[in-house]
Design an enzyme around this catalytic site. Structure first.
Site, PDB file in Angstrom:
ATOM      1  N   HIS A   1      40.402  43.571  48.557  1.00  0.00           N
ATOM      2  CA  HIS A   1      40.931  42.433  49.323  1.00  0.00           C
ATOM      3  C   HIS A   1      42.069  42.870  50.253  1.00  0.00           C
ATOM      4  CE1 HIS A   1      44.572  42.281  46.835  1.00  0.00           C
ATOM      5  NE2 HIS A   1      43.804  42.314  45.737  1.00  0.00           N
TER       6      HIS A   1
ATOM      7  N   CYS B   1      43.434  45.963  41.644  1.00  0.00           N
ATOM      8  CA  CYS B   1      42.535  45.765  42.783  1.00  0.00           C
ATOM      9  C   CYS B   1      42.727  46.870  43.828  1.00  0.00           C
ATOM     10  CB  CYS B   1      42.780  44.403  43.423  1.00  0.00           C
ATOM     11  SG  CYS B   1      42.355  43.001  42.361  1.00  0.00           S
TER      12      CYS B   1
END
Length: 399
Positions: free
Chosen positions: A322, A340
């Site tokens: 992301h 992440c």
């Protein structure tokens, strides 16, 4: 009260009347198609002489329908439910019996129509018992969608499936190029029953895929309930591309048709502990856009609560690729995220527009917390083909 006087008929007239009555009885018998009394026998004397194994208003569900000729042989048998859908079946070589290919579903009324070798017909109806519990399923893709070359077919069930072999036999996956694959059973991250179909190797771009789940009338087993409908779905395999993340160089590459399209600096999970990234072969599950991410949802306390754009999910446990503008100074330099893979807004916008659900995402390099377990997203590509086949409820090569 008025009375109507009856006058006796002459003897000849009485004989004629009796003869007419006899002829009428024969005519009615010949025209009656066998109304069916729900006890197995069909028809009056002139109707087809057959028996059906399922009878009455509370017949056992999950049984094949069997029609037997008690006199003569069968020429045609039709078994339809209340919506007009027929149960396909076959007449045996000796013409004496007809057996449905599939079983009778629960809570369904069926009409059985027969014709024998003498042209005699019969009709009977029976209804099956209601399902005490109904099992439903969900697919991991929308009908008619296009997905990447690593996307498995994944089915998640509302209730446990104990009769796995019976269910797997009714799952038929066909392709336009004979792709070889196998089903595998396990539980997902939330503990729900799941079965996935994985090709032996990655899908060939452009492959057309059709799934028929002919489950109506199948019993899931104890605590699982019945399936009361069939399902079908189609999808197409898209571009040959994958995402490669190197934890050592701290870069992400999009590779299409074997060529690097773009290399992007990133910051992945903090090495060691729960904030490290998963490694190995994963699959882009969904493109979720802008979503709220909280550290509490992944068991990391109150570390963060952010609205995050260009979110691309890799695992059920919460690993994403992301945009992470708050971490700009560390792209390509330091892995310090909460697990992440983050990058700039511009790079995330570009990547989000390029990737498709089903693309392979492979993470390599030091500092990870290992591979995600089977059921945490789509981790089956970390298994050998032989190991994957062993998760089928059927003998390899029969499905």
């Amino acid at each position: 009260m008025s009375r109507t006087r009856r006058h006796p008929l002459p003897r000849t007239a009485r004989i004629a009347a009796l003869a007419g009555t006899s002829m009428l009885a024969v005519a009615l018998s010949a025209c009656s198609g066998g109304g069916g009394d729900g006890k197995g026998a069909l028809g009056a004397d002139a109707g087809a002489k057959v028996a059906v194994n399922l009878t009455g208003d509370n017949a056992k569900a999950g049984e094949q329908v069997k029609v037997t000729a008690t006199e003569g042989t069968l020429e045609n048998v039709s078994v339809k439910d209340g919506e007009g859908d027929a149960l396909a079946g076959k007449i045996a070589g000796d013409g004496r019996t007809w057996t449905s290919d599939r079983v009778a579903a629960p809570g369904t009324t069926y009409t059985v129509e027969t014709k024998d070798d003498r042209g005699r017909t019969g009709t009977q109806r029976f209804a099956t018992q209601q399902a005490g519990k109904v099992n439903k399923l969900d697919f991991n893709f929308k009908a008619g969608s296009t997905v990447g070359t690593a996307m498995p077919v994944s089915i998640t069930f509302d209730h446990p499936v104990k009769n796995k072999a019976a269910v797997e036999k009714q799952l038929k996956l066909t392709t336009d190029n004979g792709t070889k694959g196998s089903w595998g059973w396990y539980q997902d991250q939330a503990g729900r029953q799941r079965v996935d179909w994985r090709p032996q190797t990655y899908w060939k771009p452009g492959t057309k895929v059709k799934l028929d789940a002919d489950l109506k009338g199948v019993d899931s087993g104890a605590d699982g309930g019945w399936f009361v409908r069939d399902y079908d779905n189609t999808f197409t395999i898209g571009k040959d591309q994958q995402v490669e993340v190197d934890l050592d160089s701290k870069r992400l590459q999009l590779v299409r048709d074997g060529q690097v399209v773009k290399s992007i600096p990133v910051a992945a999970g903090t090495p060691g502990g729960e904030k490290a990234s998963w490694d190995g072969k994963m699959v882009l599950m969904r493109k979720e856009g802008t979503i709220r991410m909280t550290s509490q949802s992944v068991g990391l306390g109150d570390a963060y609560d952010k609205m995050v754009r260009d979110s691309m999910r890799l695992t059920d446990s919460g690993m994403y690729v992301h945009a992470a503008p708050w971490n700009a100074g560390n792209y390509g330099r330091v892995n310090n995220s909460s697990g992440c893979v983050g990058m700039s807004d511009a790079d995330a916008d570009w990547l989000y527009a390029q990737v498709q659900p089903g693309d392979l995402v492979e993470v390599t390099g030091p500092g990870s917390k290992g591979q995600a377990k089977l059921g945490n997203g789509y981790a089956e590509w970390n298994m050998s083909w032989t190991a994957w086949q062993k998760l089928s409820a059927l003998t390899p090569g029969t499905h």
